[in-house]
Design a protein around this motif. Structure first.
Motif, PDB file in Angstrom:
ATOM      1  N   VAL A   1       0.821  -1.210   0.000  1.00 34.85           N
ATOM      2  CA  VAL A   1       0.000   0.000   0.000  1.00 34.85           C
ATOM      3  C   VAL A   1       0.856   1.261   0.000  1.00 34.85           C
ATOM      4  O   VAL A   1       0.343   2.373  -0.175  1.00 34.85           O
ATOM      5  N   GLY A   2       2.159   1.130   0.218  1.00 32.17           N
ATOM      6  CA  GLY A   2       3.077   2.255   0.070  1.00 32.17           C
ATOM      7  C   GLY A   2       2.830   3.415   1.015  1.00 32.17           C
ATOM      8  O   GLY A   2       3.007   4.573   0.622  1.00 32.17           O
ATOM      9  N   GLN A   3       2.472   3.132   2.268  1.00 28.14           N
ATOM     10  CA  GLN A   3       2.118   4.209   3.196  1.00 28.14           C
ATOM     11  C   GLN A   3       3.161   4.486   4.277  1.00 28.14           C
ATOM     12  O   GLN A   3       2.993   5.405   5.082  1.00 28.14           O
ATOM     13  N   GLY A   4       4.227   3.715   4.331  1.00 30.30           N
ATOM     14  CA  GLY A   4       5.179   3.869   5.418  1.00 30.30           C
ATOM     15  C   GLY A   4       5.821   5.242   5.472  1.00 30.30           C
ATOM     16  O   GLY A   4       5.963   5.839   6.556  1.00 30.30           O
ATOM     17  N   MET A   5       6.215   5.791   4.312  1.00 29.09           N
ATOM     18  CA  MET A   5       6.874   7.097   4.296  1.00 29.09           C
ATOM     19  C   MET A   5       5.898   8.201   4.714  1.00 29.09           C
ATOM     20  O   MET A   5       6.240   9.087   5.499  1.00 29.09           O
ATOM     21  N   HIS A   6       4.691   8.145   4.175  1.00 29.74           N
ATOM     22  CA  HIS A   6       3.675   9.141   4.533  1.00 29.74           C
ATOM     23  C   HIS A   6       3.382   9.123   6.023  1.00 29.74           C
ATOM     24  O   HIS A   6       3.342  10.171   6.686  1.00 29.74           O
ATOM     25  N   ASP A   7       3.196   7.929   6.564  1.00 28.16           N
ATOM     26  CA  ASP A   7       2.841   7.832   7.973  1.00 28.16           C
ATOM     27  C   ASP A   7       3.967   8.326   8.877  1.00 28.16           C
ATOM     28  O   ASP A   7       3.727   8.897   9.937  1.00 28.16           O
ATOM     29  N   ALA A   8       5.215   8.110   8.451  1.00 20.34           N
ATOM     30  CA  ALA A   8       6.350   8.601   9.235  1.00 20.34           C
ATOM     31  C   ALA A   8       6.356  10.121   9.275  1.00 20.34           C
ATOM     32  O   ALA A   8       6.548  10.730  10.344  1.00 20.34           O
TER      33      ALA A   8
END
Length: 426
Positions: free
Chosen positions: A314-321
């Motif tokens: 889902v490619g959300q790790g950078m955004h969530d960080a």
């Protein structure tokens, strides 16, 4: 590289010690340093160094990088941007552009060797941030039942004890801070897939540069254009494929190419991968949990993957960080007397995290299970792919410009017109 080793200049009056200095930790140090807090940013590694990651920023997150003042340095690495996504979900094709978000149209997938170093140096440039690589944290100090600092070893191997009002674990999915603080795991959904990632030179894409995602049968694959004229390519297949796991262990590159060809043979992906040259090792993650942990307690908090790790598809790790750092800074800035307000701050932090991150966390939990698409879902995917408005709303889930409810409303309207659409009358 900025940042110092040893114990020279270590203070006794830090407001916050952040353990882990990659995306979550460095962005939080920058947020808190800008807000006037005294911060120690510590990491067991030196930079530049690499970690297993898909490291993608959708355009909403690119907007946050611009606001942080670090985007130009990241673009100066020569990493290409992109704005298009191509998805193949069984027989459905969804091909379109991510809707504008935060004033940005371009997405960016910058390698961690560039990204982590630049963010670390950006945080270290603030006068209130003391950035220390090669610092290993081994324990937490306590006072009256609350966490009151850290203990460990510095870059020279000397023992250190560093008091602080707050300790933040930004030290990844196997967080030592989370373990020592006793954070409860609230949600845990194990994946059914093994995941492998490699970098490839000369991977040819069809049409405008884009991210590609495939789910065909039991095989998933994803590709992003990234730094150094490379593409980062991920392959996922069921953990129960024991022969595949053995083959990957025996010869990772050959196995990677074989199982892409086996699973995605109906597409052009295998032939384009065959033309590309591997750069660096193939690395794997064999089983992991999509998890969500208690976010804060007396004297401690969690950020990034230490707080919640989710399926990378889902490619959300950078955004969530990045966003998580902002949320935590807002909570801390609103309460000058932290020591008497831990419970209230913890409730507010947890609520903010739930509101912003839980919808796509649930989406990741659904994607991580090896369950065949239901016929009605396959039909909806085909419908989305045929209609630009639905395609835009679907892609808008990834950059948080659209909500699941908006997509459902658009799809519902299209389904009500389905007889006319299918007959060419709508």
């Amino acid at each position: 590289m900025d940042g110092r080793g040893g114990t020279e200049g270590i203070r006794s009056d830090y407001d916050v010690v952040i353990v882990g200095a990659r995306v979550a930790g460095a962005s939080l140090a920058w947020e808190l340093g800008r807000a006037g807090y005294r911060v120690l940013l510590a990491d067991k590694s030196r930079f530049p160094s690499d970690v297993l990651s898909t490291h993608n920023f959708f355009n909403n997150s690119v907007g946050m990088l611009r606001e942080m003042g670090v985007l130009d340095r990241l673009l100066a690495t020569g990493t290409p941007t992109y704005r298009r996504a191509y998805l193949r979900l069984e027989d459905a094709e969804i091909d379109g552009f991510f809707p504008e978000a935060n004033g940005e149209t371009e997405c960016l997938c910058v390698r961690r060797t560039h990204l982590d170093r630049i963010l670390f140096e950006h945080a270290a440039s603030l006068p209130g941030v003391d950035a220390r690589p090669n610092f290993r944290i081994t324990g937490l100090l306590r006072s009256g039942g609350a966490v009151a600092g850290v203990e460990g070893t510095d870059s020279e191997g000397k023992p250190v004890r560093i008091p602080a009002r707050l300790v933040v674990g930004a030290d990844g999915r196997r967080s030592i801070v989370r373990e020592l603080a006793g954070s409860r795991r609230i949600v845990s959904v194990p994946t059914d897939f093994a995941s492998y990632v490699g970098y490839f030179e000369g991977f040819r894409q069809e049409g405008e540069r884009c991210t590609e995602f495939y789910r065909i049968g039991e095989t998933l694959a994803i590709a992003f254009p990234t730094s150094d004229d490379l593409h980062v390519i991920g392959l996922m297949f069921p953990l129960e494929w024991k022969d595949a796991l053995a083959r990957m262990k025996e010869n990772p590159e050959a196995g990677f190419r074989e199982f892409v060809a086996r699973g995605l043979g109906a597409t052009s992906f295998p032939s384009r991968l065959k033309e590309a040259k591997r750069s660096g090792p193939i690395r794997g993650l064999l089983g992991y949990d999509n998890d969500w942990h208690e976010a804060m307690g007396p004297g401690w908090a969690l950020a990034g993957d230490a707080l919640s790790f989710k399926d990378p598809a889902v490619g959300q790790g950078m955004h969530d960080a990045l966003l998580g750092a902002r949320l935590l800074r807002r909570i801390l800035s609103s309460e000058p007397d932290w020591e008497s307000r831990w419970d209230d701050m913890a409730r507010r932090y947890e609520q903010e995290l739930n509101d912003h991150f839980m919808p796509l966390f649930r989406m990741a939990c659904g994607m991580t299970r090896n369950v065949p698409l239901r016929p009605e879902q396959a039909a909806v995917n085909r419908l989305i792919g045929r209609h630009p408005e639905a395609t835009s709303a679907f892609l808008g889930l990834y950059n948080h410009s659209r909500t699941p409810e908006e997509l459902e409303r658009i799809v519902g309207g299209l389904l009500r017109q389905a007889p006319q659409i299918d007959s060419g009358e709508g």
